[in-house]
Design a protein around this motif. Structure first.
Motif, PDB file in Angstrom:
ATOM      1  N   SER A 116      -7.037   1.595  -0.791  1.00 59.15           N
ATOM      2  CA  SER A 116      -8.345   2.142  -1.168  1.00 59.15           C
ATOM      3  C   SER A 116      -8.887   3.101  -0.114  1.00 59.15           C
ATOM      4  CB  SER A 116      -9.349   1.016  -1.396  1.00 59.15           C
ATOM      5  OG  SER A 116      -8.989   0.266  -2.517  1.00 59.15           O
ATOM      6  N   LEU A 117      -8.695   2.758   1.144  1.00 63.64           N
ATOM      7  CA  LEU A 117      -9.254   3.556   2.226  1.00 63.64           C
ATOM      8  C   LEU A 117      -8.464   4.835   2.478  1.00 63.64           C
ATOM      9  CD1 LEU A 117     -11.569   3.438   4.283  1.00 63.64           C
ATOM     10  CD2 LEU A 117     -10.006   2.304   5.862  1.00 63.64           C
ATOM     11  N   HIS A 118      -7.149   4.723   2.541  1.00 61.30           N
ATOM     12  CA  HIS A 118      -6.337   5.866   2.955  1.00 61.30           C
ATOM     13  C   HIS A 118      -5.723   6.668   1.814  1.00 61.30           C
ATOM     14  CE1 HIS A 118      -6.840   4.836   7.107  1.00 61.30           C
ATOM     15  NE2 HIS A 118      -6.441   3.607   6.870  1.00 61.30           N
ATOM     16  N   THR A 119      -5.510   6.048   0.661  1.00 64.99           N
ATOM     17  CA  THR A 119      -4.934   6.782  -0.464  1.00 64.99           C
ATOM     18  C   THR A 119      -6.022   7.261  -1.416  1.00 64.99           C
ATOM     19  OG1 THR A 119      -2.878   5.528  -0.317  1.00 64.99           O
ATOM     20  CG2 THR A 119      -3.292   6.686  -2.376  1.00 64.99           C
ATOM     21  N   LEU A 120      -6.906   6.342  -1.799  1.00 64.49           N
ATOM     22  CA  LEU A 120      -7.985   6.714  -2.718  1.00 64.49           C
ATOM     23  C   LEU A 120      -9.175   7.347  -1.998  1.00 64.49           C
ATOM     24  CD1 LEU A 120      -7.967   3.603  -5.088  1.00 64.49           C
ATOM     25  CD2 LEU A 120      -6.747   5.772  -5.356  1.00 64.49           C
ATOM     26  N   HIS A 121      -9.219   7.194  -0.666  1.00 67.14           N
ATOM     27  CA  HIS A 121     -10.312   7.722   0.154  1.00 67.14           C
ATOM     28  C   HIS A 121     -11.664   7.232  -0.367  1.00 67.14           C
ATOM     29  CE1 HIS A 121      -7.352  10.161   2.159  1.00 67.14           C
ATOM     30  NE2 HIS A 121      -6.937  10.588   0.975  1.00 67.14           N
ATOM     31  N   ASP A 122     -11.723   5.933  -0.598  1.00 73.70           N
ATOM     32  CA  ASP A 122     -12.918   5.307  -1.157  1.00 73.70           C
ATOM     33  C   ASP A 122     -13.365   4.165  -0.228  1.00 73.70           C
ATOM     34  OD1 ASP A 122     -14.901   4.102  -2.661  1.00 73.70           O
ATOM     35  OD2 ASP A 122     -13.732   4.048  -4.514  1.00 73.70           O
ATOM     36  N   PRO A 123     -14.135   4.492   0.828  1.00 72.96           N
ATOM     37  CA  PRO A 123     -14.546   3.447   1.775  1.00 72.96           C
ATOM     38  C   PRO A 123     -15.439   2.375   1.152  1.00 72.96           C
ATOM     39  CG  PRO A 123     -15.575   5.541   2.326  1.00 72.96           C
ATOM     40  CD  PRO A 123     -14.603   5.807   1.221  1.00 72.96           C
ATOM     41  N   ARG A 169     -15.530   4.190   9.193  1.00 75.54           N
ATOM     42  CA  ARG A 169     -15.827   5.015   8.015  1.00 75.54           C
ATOM     43  C   ARG A 169     -17.063   4.528   7.265  1.00 75.54           C
ATOM     44  NH1 ARG A 169     -10.325   7.346   5.760  1.00 75.54           N
ATOM     45  NH2 ARG A 169      -9.132   7.297   7.683  1.00 75.54           N
ATOM     46  N   TYR A 170     -17.252   3.208   7.231  1.00 77.49           N
ATOM     47  CA  TYR A 170     -18.352   2.666   6.427  1.00 77.49           C
ATOM     48  C   TYR A 170     -19.709   2.774   7.127  1.00 77.49           C
ATOM     49  CZ  TYR A 170     -20.500  -0.057   2.740  1.00 77.49           C
ATOM     50  OH  TYR A 170     -21.273  -0.442   1.676  1.00 77.49           O
ATOM     51  N   ASP A 182     -11.142   0.318  11.633  1.00 83.91           N
ATOM     52  CA  ASP A 182     -10.998   1.589  10.920  1.00 83.91           C
ATOM     53  C   ASP A 182     -11.998   1.674   9.763  1.00 83.91           C
ATOM     54  OD1 ASP A 182      -9.976   4.075  10.164  1.00 83.91           O
ATOM     55  OD2 ASP A 182      -8.268   3.204   9.087  1.00 83.91           O
ATOM     56  N   SER A 234       0.835  -1.204   0.000  1.00 85.18           N
ATOM     57  CA  SER A 234       0.000   0.000   0.000  1.00 85.18           C
ATOM     58  C   SER A 234       0.872   1.257   0.000  1.00 85.18           C
ATOM     59  CB  SER A 234      -0.936  -0.001   1.207  1.00 85.18           C
ATOM     60  OG  SER A 234      -0.199  -0.076   2.412  1.00 85.18           O
TER      61      SER A 234
END
Length: 161
Positions: A51-58, A82-83, A78, A15
């Motif tokens: 996906s969660l921390h770089t793309l910010h796509d939960p 967010r979800y 985590d 990641s």
């Protein structure tokens, strides 16, 4: 610089290297997206973190966590945090799994963590058709682990039924 980042990612896919590649790629990211995704899919934790921390796509991270069989409990927590803003009832299943995993071990810390998960589940399920299922799970756990007085105490302290 981009070629170097791509080569580093290909040699040591993670990641972190994917995030660095993403930051460097700019407009060229679309051409690398599929390769990065396919490569990280072999490493569920890295795929979800990216996906969660770089793309910010939960939503994407949620789908990956479920389809790739994510086992990292701290990352699940985590992701759940967010979800639950997107679909609060969907997080009940992984919270149940995390609770059961905690109760595989004896000890006050595990019982407190399980109680926190259950309390959160009750809050999320309140005023929905799933509220009864959460209370039934708590009752089942109390019965199954009736010989763990410390667990019962921690559940009582958390205000669980």
């Amino acid at each position: 610089m981009l070629a170097v980042r791509l080569e580093v990612f290909r040699r040591w896919p993670s990641s972190t290297t994917a995030a660095r590649l993403h930051a460097t790629a700019g407009d060229e990211w679309a051409a690398m997206h599929d390769e990065v995704t396919e490569t990280l899919d072999a490493r569920p934790r890295d795929a979800v973190v990216f996906s969660l921390h770089t793309l910010h796509d939960p939503q994407r991270a949620w789908a990956q966590a479920n389809s790739l069989g994510l086992t990292d409990s701290s990352l699940w927590l985590d992701l759940i945090k967010r979800y639950e803003k997107i679909d609060r009832l969907a997080v009940l299943e992984p919270l149940t799994a995390l609770t059961l995993s905690e109760l595989e071990n004896a000890g006050a810390a595990h019982y407190r963590t399980a109680a926190r998960h259950l309390k959160r589940m009750r809050r999320l399920a309140a005023k929905t058709d799933r509220a009864g299922g959460v209370d039934a799970l708590i009752a089942e756990l109390r019965h199954t682990h009736r010989n763990r007085p410390r667990m019962q105490t921690e559940f009582d302290k958390a205000g669980l039924p």
